[in-house]
Design an enzyme around this catalytic site. Structure first.
Site, short mmCIF file in Angstrom:
data_model
loop_
_atom_site.label_atom_id
_atom_site.label_comp_id
_atom_site.label_asym_id
_atom_site.label_seq_id
_atom_site.Cartn_x
_atom_site.Cartn_y
_atom_site.Cartn_z
N ASP A 69 41.69 33.75 42.59
CA ASP A 69 40.92 33.70 41.35
C ASP A 69 40.55 35.13 41.02
O ASP A 69 40.19 35.92 41.90
CB ASP A 69 39.67 32.83 41.46
CG ASP A 69 39.13 32.48 40.07
OD1 ASP A 69 39.93 32.03 39.22
OD2 ASP A 69 37.93 32.68 39.81
N GLY A 149 47.34 39.55 30.43
CA GLY A 149 45.88 39.43 30.33
C GLY A 149 45.23 40.63 29.66
O GLY A 149 45.63 41.06 28.57
P1 ITT Z 1 45.85 30.23 37.98
O1 ITT Z 1 44.43 29.71 38.01
O2 ITT Z 1 46.86 29.15 37.79
O3 ITT Z 1 46.16 31.11 39.17
P2 ITT Z 1 44.94 31.70 35.65
O4 ITT Z 1 45.62 32.58 34.64
O5 ITT Z 1 44.13 30.55 35.16
O6 ITT Z 1 46.05 31.20 36.70
P3 ITT Z 1 42.52 32.81 36.76
O7 ITT Z 1 41.79 31.53 36.63
O8 ITT Z 1 42.38 33.58 38.04
O9 ITT Z 1 44.09 32.64 36.58
O10 ITT Z 1 42.11 33.71 35.51
C1 ITT Z 1 42.31 35.03 35.58
C2 ITT Z 1 42.37 35.62 34.20
O11 ITT Z 1 41.85 36.95 34.33
C3 ITT Z 1 43.81 35.76 33.73
O12 ITT Z 1 44.22 34.68 32.94
C4 ITT Z 1 43.76 37.07 32.95
O13 ITT Z 1 43.32 36.85 31.64
C5 ITT Z 1 42.70 37.88 33.70
N1 ITT Z 1 43.36 38.70 34.73
C6 ITT Z 1 43.43 38.47 36.08
N2 ITT Z 1 44.14 39.40 36.69
C7 ITT Z 1 44.56 40.25 35.73
C8 ITT Z 1 45.35 41.40 35.73
O14 ITT Z 1 45.92 41.86 36.84
N3 ITT Z 1 45.57 42.02 34.57
C9 ITT Z 1 45.03 41.56 33.43
N4 ITT Z 1 44.27 40.46 33.33
C10 ITT Z 1 44.04 39.81 34.48
#
Ligand code: ITT
Length: 194
Positions: A69, A149
């Site tokens: 996360d 992201g």
């Molecule tokens: P999973 O839960 O299926 O792993 P998710 O996209 O929903 O995928 P998260 O709940 O961890 O993942 O949300 C993390 C969000 O934070 C992600 O969608 C991005 O918008 C941002 N994020 C995380 N890591 C990032 C990165 O390396 N670069 C840019 N944005 C990032």
């Protein structure tokens, strides 16, 4: 070859982690395992959500796995979007999420922010957490097209370009996810004597 299940639906995360662990481990995503449901993420911390995702896969599918996360914490916004990073604007639309963040930050001179990742590993009945953080600043506008992201608006400290201006290898050598993944890999190598 050592196989690991990464409990994610995020293709970008999957590619980053696979690139970091190289030939040591083959990573399978939820899609690779034909697991298609939305996994609950209702905790208010990265640790809580990562643990919730990995526990869900272990309990429903009896699979050892790890989950990540992650998100962006902006100092002047009381660490928002944090655990709401993926849906800050109420949708998964990153255009809208970035627009909202930039408009809430406005002309604030404090642009300090950090990306954080927490990885939760479930293996042989044990639970382990690995954390990675990278500090930086938020730009006034989007720059660059790489990554995913919030990458186009984040410049890590010590650099003069955003994550979205970096080649994947460069981001993957310094990012929050790189730091947490290196800890995970080192743990697994020690455990497997490799
Ligand atoms: P999973 O839960 O299926 O792993 P998710 O996209 O929903 O995928 P998260 O709940 O961890 O993942 O949300 C993390 C969000 O934070 C992600 O969608 C991005 O918008 C941002 N994020 C995380 N890591 C990032 C990165 O390396 N670069 C840019 N944005 C990032």
């Amino acid at each position: 070859m050592n196989k690991l299940v990464f409990a994610t639906n995020n293709q970008h995360k999957l590619s980053e982690v696979q690139a970091m662990v190289g030939k040591l481990f083959t990573i399978s995503s939820l899609a690779d395992m034909d697991i298609i449901e939305d996994i609950p993420e209702t905790a208010d911390t990265f640790e809580g959500n990562a643990s919730q995702k990995s526990a869900y896969i272990l309990h429903h599918y009896q699979l050892d796995c790890f989950a990540d996360d992650s998100g962006l914490e902006v100092e002047a916004l009381q660490n928002e979007p944090g655990v709401f990073s993926a849906r800050y604007s109420g949708t998964r639309n990153m255009e809208a999420n970035i627009d909202l963040l930039l408009s809430r930050l406005g002309n604030n001179m404090n642009r300090n922010a950090r990306f954080r990742t927490v990885i939760s590993l479930r293996i042989d009945g044990e639970h382990h957490l690995f954390e990675g953080t990278i500090n930086g600043i938020i730009t006034d506008e989007r720059i660059g097209i790489e990554g995913f992201g919030y990458d186009p608006i984040f410049i890590p400290n010590g650099y003069d370009k955003t994550f979205a201006e970096m080649a994947p290898e460069e981001k993957n050598s310094i990012s929050h996810r790189a730091i947490a993944t290196a800890k995970l890999v080192s743990f697994l190598k020690d455990r497997n004597n490799i």
